[in-house]
Enzyme design. Structure first.
Site, short mmCIF file in Angstrom:
data_model
loop_
_atom_site.label_atom_id
_atom_site.label_comp_id
_atom_site.label_asym_id
_atom_site.label_seq_id
_atom_site.Cartn_x
_atom_site.Cartn_y
_atom_site.Cartn_z
N CYS A 102 -52.21 7.34 7.72
CA CYS A 102 -52.93 6.06 7.72
C CYS A 102 -53.74 5.88 8.99
O CYS A 102 -54.84 5.32 8.96
CB CYS A 102 -51.95 4.92 7.54
SG CYS A 102 -50.74 4.77 8.88
N HIS A 127 -48.11 0.71 10.13
CA HIS A 127 -49.17 1.14 9.21
C HIS A 127 -50.54 0.80 9.77
O HIS A 127 -50.78 -0.32 10.22
CB HIS A 127 -48.96 0.45 7.85
CG HIS A 127 -49.85 0.95 6.77
ND1 HIS A 127 -50.10 2.29 6.54
CD2 HIS A 127 -50.58 0.29 5.83
CE1 HIS A 127 -50.92 2.43 5.52
NE2 HIS A 127 -51.23 1.22 5.07
N ASN A 160 -57.05 -0.91 2.68
CA ASN A 160 -55.92 0.00 2.79
C ASN A 160 -56.36 1.40 2.38
O ASN A 160 -57.51 1.62 1.97
CB ASN A 160 -54.77 -0.50 1.90
CG ASN A 160 -53.43 0.08 2.30
OD1 ASN A 160 -53.31 0.80 3.29
ND2 ASN A 160 -52.41 -0.21 1.52
#
Length: 367
Positions: free
Chosen positions: A161, A304, A331
Protein backbone atom coordinates in the site's frame (compact mmCIF):
# COMPACT_ATOMS: atom_id res chain seq x y z
CA UNK A 1 -22.74 19.57 26.28
CA UNK A 2 -24.24 17.26 28.96
CA UNK A 3 -27.47 16.88 27.00
CA UNK A 4 -25.58 16.07 23.81
CA UNK A 5 -23.39 13.50 25.56
CA UNK A 6 -26.49 11.91 27.13
CA UNK A 7 -28.18 11.75 23.73
CA UNK A 8 -25.13 10.05 22.24
CA UNK A 9 -25.08 7.53 25.10
CA UNK A 10 -28.77 6.74 24.65
CA UNK A 11 -28.24 6.29 20.91
CA UNK A 12 -25.35 3.87 21.53
CA UNK A 13 -27.43 1.85 24.03
CA UNK A 14 -30.33 1.59 21.60
CA UNK A 15 -28.04 0.47 18.79
CA UNK A 16 -26.29 -2.06 21.04
CA UNK A 17 -29.58 -3.55 22.24
CA UNK A 18 -30.82 -3.78 18.67
CA UNK A 19 -27.74 -5.71 17.55
CA UNK A 20 -27.75 -8.07 20.54
CA UNK A 21 -31.48 -8.76 20.27
CA UNK A 22 -31.45 -9.45 16.56
CA UNK A 23 -28.01 -10.92 15.87
CA UNK A 24 -29.63 -14.13 14.56
CA UNK A 25 -31.48 -12.33 11.79
CA UNK A 26 -29.84 -8.91 11.49
CA UNK A 27 -29.68 -7.76 7.90
CA UNK A 28 -26.64 -5.89 6.65
CA UNK A 29 -26.73 -4.72 3.07
CA UNK A 30 -24.12 -6.39 0.94
CA UNK A 31 -23.04 -4.82 -2.34
CA UNK A 32 -22.28 -7.61 -4.78
CA UNK A 33 -19.24 -7.75 -7.03
CA UNK A 34 -20.86 -5.74 -9.83
CA UNK A 35 -21.80 -2.91 -7.40
CA UNK A 36 -25.24 -2.72 -8.98
CA UNK A 37 -27.35 -5.17 -6.96
CA UNK A 38 -27.88 -5.26 -3.23
CA UNK A 39 -28.52 -8.57 -1.47
CA UNK A 40 -29.63 -9.15 2.12
CA UNK A 41 -26.97 -10.82 4.24
CA UNK A 42 -28.66 -12.65 7.12
CA UNK A 43 -26.24 -12.82 10.00
CA UNK A 44 -26.22 -16.04 12.03
CA UNK A 45 -28.64 -18.00 9.82
CA UNK A 46 -27.77 -20.27 6.93
CA UNK A 47 -24.12 -19.37 7.39
CA UNK A 48 -22.79 -21.95 4.98
CA UNK A 49 -25.19 -20.93 2.20
CA UNK A 50 -24.09 -17.33 2.68
CA UNK A 51 -20.48 -18.49 2.57
CA UNK A 52 -21.11 -20.25 -0.74
CA UNK A 53 -22.69 -17.07 -2.07
CA UNK A 54 -19.60 -15.16 -0.93
CA UNK A 55 -17.39 -17.69 -2.73
CA UNK A 56 -19.39 -17.24 -5.93
CA UNK A 57 -19.45 -13.44 -5.76
CA UNK A 58 -15.70 -13.13 -5.17
CA UNK A 59 -14.39 -16.11 -7.12
CA UNK A 60 -13.09 -17.94 -4.05
CA UNK A 61 -11.93 -21.57 -4.21
CA UNK A 62 -10.31 -23.75 -1.56
CA UNK A 63 -8.12 -26.73 -2.41
CA UNK A 64 -9.14 -29.04 0.44
CA UNK A 65 -12.17 -29.73 2.60
CA UNK A 66 -10.09 -28.78 5.64
CA UNK A 67 -9.31 -25.36 4.17
CA UNK A 68 -12.98 -24.88 3.27
CA UNK A 69 -14.07 -25.60 6.86
CA UNK A 70 -11.31 -23.34 8.21
CA UNK A 71 -12.38 -20.43 6.01
CA UNK A 72 -16.05 -21.01 6.79
CA UNK A 73 -15.27 -20.58 10.49
CA UNK A 74 -13.37 -17.36 9.82
CA UNK A 75 -16.22 -16.12 7.61
CA UNK A 76 -18.75 -16.69 10.42
CA UNK A 77 -16.60 -14.66 12.84
CA UNK A 78 -16.18 -11.87 10.29
CA UNK A 79 -19.93 -11.66 9.74
CA UNK A 80 -20.29 -10.98 13.46
CA UNK A 81 -17.43 -8.48 13.26
CA UNK A 82 -19.32 -6.69 10.47
CA UNK A 83 -22.35 -6.47 12.77
CA UNK A 84 -20.18 -4.97 15.50
CA UNK A 85 -18.70 -2.48 13.04
CA UNK A 86 -22.20 -1.57 11.86
CA UNK A 87 -23.17 -0.79 15.44
CA UNK A 88 -20.04 1.29 16.05
CA UNK A 89 -20.21 3.01 12.66
CA UNK A 90 -23.88 3.25 11.59
CA UNK A 91 -23.42 6.13 9.14
CA UNK A 92 -21.48 3.72 6.89
CA UNK A 93 -22.56 0.32 5.55
CA UNK A 94 -20.59 -2.70 6.76
CA UNK A 95 -20.96 -6.30 5.67
CA UNK A 96 -19.40 -9.08 3.62
CA UNK A 97 -16.43 -8.03 1.49
CA UNK A 98 -13.69 -9.83 -0.43
CA UNK A 99 -11.77 -10.03 2.86
CA UNK A 100 -14.43 -11.92 4.83
CA UNK A 101 -12.52 -15.23 4.74
CA UNK A 102 -9.35 -13.72 6.22
CA UNK A 103 -8.29 -13.42 9.83
CA UNK A 104 -7.45 -9.94 11.06
CA UNK A 105 -3.75 -10.83 11.01
CA UNK A 106 -3.93 -12.16 7.42
CA UNK A 107 -5.81 -9.06 6.31
CA UNK A 108 -3.23 -6.73 7.84
CA UNK A 109 -0.26 -8.68 6.47
CA UNK A 110 -1.54 -9.05 2.91
CA UNK A 111 -3.60 -5.93 2.28
CA UNK A 112 -2.13 -3.12 4.37
CA UNK A 113 1.63 -2.52 4.64
CA UNK A 114 2.64 0.70 6.40
CA UNK A 115 5.67 -0.15 8.54
CA UNK A 116 5.18 -0.13 12.29
CA UNK A 117 6.85 2.97 13.70
CA UNK A 118 5.40 2.76 17.17
CA UNK A 119 2.64 5.30 16.68
CA UNK A 120 4.98 8.12 15.60
CA UNK A 121 4.69 9.99 12.32
CA UNK A 122 7.49 7.77 11.07
CA UNK A 123 9.72 7.69 8.06
CA UNK A 124 12.57 9.77 6.75
CA UNK A 125 12.35 13.24 8.23
CA UNK A 126 11.17 15.66 5.57
CA UNK A 127 10.85 19.39 6.07
CA UNK A 128 7.59 20.38 7.70
CA UNK A 129 5.36 22.15 5.23
CA UNK A 130 4.99 25.90 5.89
CA UNK A 131 1.65 27.10 7.19
CA UNK A 132 -0.80 27.68 4.35
CA UNK A 133 -3.63 30.22 4.26
CA UNK A 134 -6.87 28.40 5.07
CA UNK A 135 -9.37 31.20 4.45
CA UNK A 136 -11.36 30.90 1.26
CA UNK A 137 -11.08 27.14 0.85
CA UNK A 138 -13.99 25.63 -1.12
CA UNK A 139 -16.68 23.90 0.93
CA UNK A 140 -16.22 20.72 -1.11
CA UNK A 141 -13.23 19.68 -3.19
CA UNK A 142 -12.30 16.64 -5.28
CA UNK A 143 -9.18 16.18 -7.43
CA UNK A 144 -10.99 13.49 -9.43
CA UNK A 145 -13.26 16.15 -10.88
CA UNK A 146 -10.20 18.06 -12.09
CA UNK A 147 -8.60 15.04 -13.76
CA UNK A 148 -5.74 14.75 -11.25
CA UNK A 149 -6.25 11.16 -10.11
CA UNK A 150 -5.52 7.94 -12.01
CA UNK A 151 -7.86 4.93 -12.05
CA UNK A 152 -8.16 2.87 -8.87
CA UNK A 153 -5.41 0.24 -8.78
CA UNK A 154 -5.15 -3.10 -6.99
CA UNK A 155 -2.19 -4.08 -4.82
CA UNK A 156 -3.43 -7.67 -4.55
CA UNK A 157 -2.27 -9.90 -1.69
CA UNK A 158 0.89 -7.86 -1.22
CA UNK A 159 1.62 -5.39 1.58
CA UNK A 160 2.58 -2.67 -0.88
CA UNK A 161 0.00 0.00 0.00
CA UNK A 162 2.88 2.38 0.80
CA UNK A 163 4.03 2.18 -2.84
CA UNK A 164 0.55 2.99 -4.19
CA UNK A 165 0.19 5.92 -1.79
CA UNK A 166 3.59 7.22 -2.93
CA UNK A 167 2.88 6.95 -6.65
CA UNK A 168 -0.56 8.49 -6.20
CA UNK A 169 0.95 11.57 -4.58
CA UNK A 170 3.61 11.80 -7.31
CA UNK A 171 0.98 11.39 -10.03
CA UNK A 172 -1.05 14.22 -8.50
CA UNK A 173 1.94 16.52 -8.06
CA UNK A 174 2.97 15.93 -11.67
CA UNK A 175 -0.57 16.77 -12.80
CA UNK A 176 -0.60 20.00 -10.78
CA UNK A 177 2.68 21.16 -12.30
CA UNK A 178 2.13 20.03 -15.91
CA UNK A 179 -1.58 19.41 -16.45
CA UNK A 180 -0.74 15.87 -17.60
CA UNK A 181 -1.79 12.72 -15.76
CA UNK A 182 0.59 9.75 -15.87
CA UNK A 183 0.17 6.37 -14.21
CA UNK A 184 3.46 5.69 -12.41
CA UNK A 185 5.11 2.42 -11.44
CA UNK A 186 4.49 0.87 -8.03
CA UNK A 187 6.48 -2.18 -9.09
CA UNK A 188 9.67 -0.11 -9.30
CA UNK A 189 9.25 0.71 -5.61
CA UNK A 190 8.37 -2.88 -4.68
CA UNK A 191 11.42 -4.27 -6.49
CA UNK A 192 14.04 -1.58 -5.96
CA UNK A 193 13.33 0.53 -2.89
CA UNK A 194 15.04 -0.58 0.34
CA UNK A 195 15.26 2.83 2.03
CA UNK A 196 15.08 2.88 5.84
CA UNK A 197 13.84 5.31 8.45
CA UNK A 198 16.99 6.91 9.93
CA UNK A 199 15.34 6.87 13.37
CA UNK A 200 14.42 3.18 13.16
CA UNK A 201 16.56 0.98 10.94
CA UNK A 202 13.97 -1.78 11.25
CA UNK A 203 11.43 0.40 9.42
CA UNK A 204 12.68 -0.20 5.88
CA UNK A 205 10.81 -0.38 2.60
CA UNK A 206 10.51 -4.09 1.92
CA UNK A 207 8.34 -4.79 -1.10
CA UNK A 208 5.25 -6.79 -0.13
CA UNK A 209 6.52 -6.78 3.45
CA UNK A 210 5.61 -3.13 3.99
CA UNK A 211 7.22 0.29 3.90
CA UNK A 212 6.78 4.02 4.41
CA UNK A 213 5.85 6.70 1.92
CA UNK A 214 8.49 9.13 3.17
CA UNK A 215 11.18 6.46 2.82
CA UNK A 216 10.00 5.95 -0.75
CA UNK A 217 10.34 9.66 -1.54
CA UNK A 218 13.92 9.52 -0.30
CA UNK A 219 14.64 6.53 -2.54
CA UNK A 220 13.15 8.30 -5.55
CA UNK A 221 15.26 11.40 -4.96
CA UNK A 222 18.39 9.23 -4.90
CA UNK A 223 17.39 6.91 -7.77
CA UNK A 224 16.45 9.72 -10.13
CA UNK A 225 12.70 9.26 -10.37
CA UNK A 226 9.85 6.97 -11.37
CA UNK A 227 9.09 5.06 -14.52
CA UNK A 228 5.58 4.90 -15.91
CA UNK A 229 3.34 1.94 -15.13
CA UNK A 230 3.41 0.82 -18.76
CA UNK A 231 7.20 0.51 -18.81
CA UNK A 232 7.45 -1.19 -15.41
CA UNK A 233 4.06 -2.90 -14.78
CA UNK A 234 2.79 -4.22 -11.48
CA UNK A 235 3.06 -7.96 -10.70
CA UNK A 236 1.96 -8.11 -7.07
CA UNK A 237 5.17 -9.73 -5.87
CA UNK A 238 8.75 -8.66 -5.33
CA UNK A 239 11.23 -9.39 -8.12
CA UNK A 240 14.65 -8.31 -9.31
CA UNK A 241 15.06 -4.56 -9.75
CA UNK A 242 14.68 -3.66 -13.43
CA UNK A 243 14.74 0.12 -13.05
CA UNK A 244 16.02 1.90 -16.16
CA UNK A 245 17.07 5.54 -15.57
CA UNK A 246 16.53 6.19 -19.27
CA UNK A 247 12.81 5.53 -18.80
CA UNK A 248 12.23 7.91 -15.89
CA UNK A 249 9.04 9.91 -16.47
CA UNK A 250 8.81 11.95 -13.25
CA UNK A 251 11.54 13.14 -10.88
CA UNK A 252 10.99 13.86 -7.19
CA UNK A 253 12.48 17.18 -6.07
CA UNK A 254 11.55 17.11 -2.37
CA UNK A 255 8.80 16.22 0.05
CA UNK A 256 7.23 17.75 3.14
CA UNK A 257 5.24 16.50 6.10
CA UNK A 258 1.96 18.29 6.75
CA UNK A 259 1.20 19.67 10.25
CA UNK A 260 -1.26 17.76 12.43
CA UNK A 261 -4.06 20.19 11.67
CA UNK A 262 -7.05 19.33 9.52
CA UNK A 263 -7.37 22.82 8.06
CA UNK A 264 -3.72 22.72 7.03
CA UNK A 265 -4.22 19.27 5.51
CA UNK A 266 -7.21 20.55 3.52
CA UNK A 267 -5.34 23.66 2.37
CA UNK A 268 -2.31 21.66 1.24
CA UNK A 269 -4.59 19.22 -0.56
CA UNK A 270 -6.30 22.00 -2.50
CA UNK A 271 -3.15 23.94 -3.34
CA UNK A 272 -0.58 21.18 -3.88
CA UNK A 273 -2.50 18.11 -5.02
CA UNK A 274 -3.44 14.69 -3.59
CA UNK A 275 -1.59 13.77 -0.39
CA UNK A 276 -0.11 10.48 0.80
CA UNK A 277 -1.65 9.54 4.14
CA UNK A 278 -1.60 6.67 6.61
CA UNK A 279 -4.52 5.43 8.70
CA UNK A 280 -5.80 2.58 10.84
CA UNK A 281 -7.63 0.24 8.43
CA UNK A 282 -9.56 -1.75 11.04
CA UNK A 283 -13.00 -0.64 9.82
CA UNK A 284 -12.03 -0.95 6.16
CA UNK A 285 -12.07 -4.77 6.21
CA UNK A 286 -15.88 -4.73 6.42
CA UNK A 287 -16.58 -1.36 4.72
CA UNK A 288 -19.03 -1.28 1.81
CA UNK A 289 -20.00 2.38 1.49
CA UNK A 290 -21.17 5.59 3.11
CA UNK A 291 -19.30 7.96 5.40
CA UNK A 292 -17.36 6.02 8.01
CA UNK A 293 -17.48 7.80 11.36
CA UNK A 294 -16.68 5.15 13.99
CA UNK A 295 -17.21 5.99 17.62
CA UNK A 296 -13.87 4.41 18.55
CA UNK A 297 -10.91 3.89 16.19
CA UNK A 298 -7.34 3.92 17.50
CA UNK A 299 -5.15 6.76 16.29
CA UNK A 300 -1.95 4.90 17.07
CA UNK A 301 -2.37 1.72 15.02
CA UNK A 302 -1.68 3.34 11.64
CA UNK A 303 -1.06 0.45 9.24
CA UNK A 304 -2.32 1.37 5.78
CA UNK A 305 -1.15 3.87 3.17
CA UNK A 306 -3.77 5.56 0.98
CA UNK A 307 -4.25 8.73 -1.06
CA UNK A 308 -6.25 11.74 0.09
CA UNK A 309 -7.95 13.21 -3.00
CA UNK A 310 -10.70 15.46 -1.65
CA UNK A 311 -13.24 16.30 1.02
CA UNK A 312 -16.97 16.84 1.43
CA UNK A 313 -18.85 19.11 3.79
CA UNK A 314 -21.88 17.07 4.84
CA UNK A 315 -21.91 13.43 5.84
CA UNK A 316 -24.51 12.62 8.50
CA UNK A 317 -23.23 10.74 11.55
CA UNK A 318 -25.89 8.98 13.62
CA UNK A 319 -23.64 8.47 16.64
CA UNK A 320 -22.48 12.08 16.57
CA UNK A 321 -26.02 13.37 15.87
CA UNK A 322 -24.94 15.88 13.27
CA UNK A 323 -23.60 16.39 9.78
CA UNK A 324 -19.86 15.87 9.73
CA UNK A 325 -17.38 16.84 7.02
CA UNK A 326 -15.45 13.92 5.56
CA UNK A 327 -12.32 13.01 3.62
CA UNK A 328 -12.40 11.31 0.22
CA UNK A 329 -9.74 8.60 0.11
CA UNK A 330 -8.46 6.56 -2.82
CA UNK A 331 -7.60 3.01 -1.81
CA UNK A 332 -5.60 0.32 -3.64
CA UNK A 333 -7.87 -2.73 -3.31
CA UNK A 334 -9.54 -2.49 -6.72
CA UNK A 335 -12.86 -1.00 -7.80
CA UNK A 336 -14.98 -3.79 -6.30
CA UNK A 337 -14.11 -2.66 -2.78
CA UNK A 338 -15.91 0.21 -1.05
CA UNK A 339 -17.41 2.96 -3.20
CA UNK A 340 -15.80 1.94 -6.48
CA UNK A 341 -12.45 1.72 -4.72
CA UNK A 342 -12.89 4.81 -2.51
CA UNK A 343 -13.40 5.35 1.21
CA UNK A 344 -15.12 8.24 2.97
CA UNK A 345 -13.93 8.96 6.51
CA UNK A 346 -15.17 11.60 8.95
CA UNK A 347 -13.01 14.66 9.48
CA UNK A 348 -12.38 15.82 13.01
CA UNK A 349 -10.50 14.50 16.03
CA UNK A 350 -7.93 12.60 13.93
CA UNK A 351 -10.26 9.63 13.47
CA UNK A 352 -8.32 6.40 12.80
CA UNK A 353 -5.08 8.41 12.87
CA UNK A 354 -5.78 10.06 9.51
CA UNK A 355 -3.89 13.26 10.48
CA UNK A 356 -0.78 11.56 11.83
CA UNK A 357 1.12 10.58 8.67
CA UNK A 358 0.41 13.09 5.88
CA UNK A 359 2.98 14.11 3.27
CA UNK A 360 3.22 16.03 0.02
CA UNK A 361 5.75 15.68 -2.78
CA UNK A 362 7.12 18.08 -5.40
CA UNK A 363 8.06 16.75 -8.83
CA UNK A 364 9.50 17.80 -12.15
CA UNK A 365 9.33 16.31 -15.62
CA UNK A 366 12.26 14.09 -16.50
CA UNK A 367 14.58 15.82 -18.95
Amino acid sequence: MVAKALAQLITCIILFCHVVASVEDLTIRQVTADNRRIRPNLLGTHTESKFRLFMSDYGKNYSTREEYIHRLGIFAKNVLKAAEHQMMDPSAVHGVTQFSDLTEEEFKRMYTGVADVGGSRGGTVGAEAPMVEVDGLPEDFDWREKGGVTEVKNQGACGSCWAFSTTGAAEGAHFVSTGKLLSLSEQQLVDCDQACDPKDKKACDNGCGGGLMTNAYEYLMEAGGLEEERSYPYTGKRGHCKFDPEKVAVRVLNFTTIPLDENQIAANLVRHGPLAVGLNAVFMQTYIGGVSCPLICSKRNVNHGVLLVGYGSKGFSILRLSNKPYWIIKNSWGKKWGENGYYKLCRGHDICGINSMVSAVATQVSS
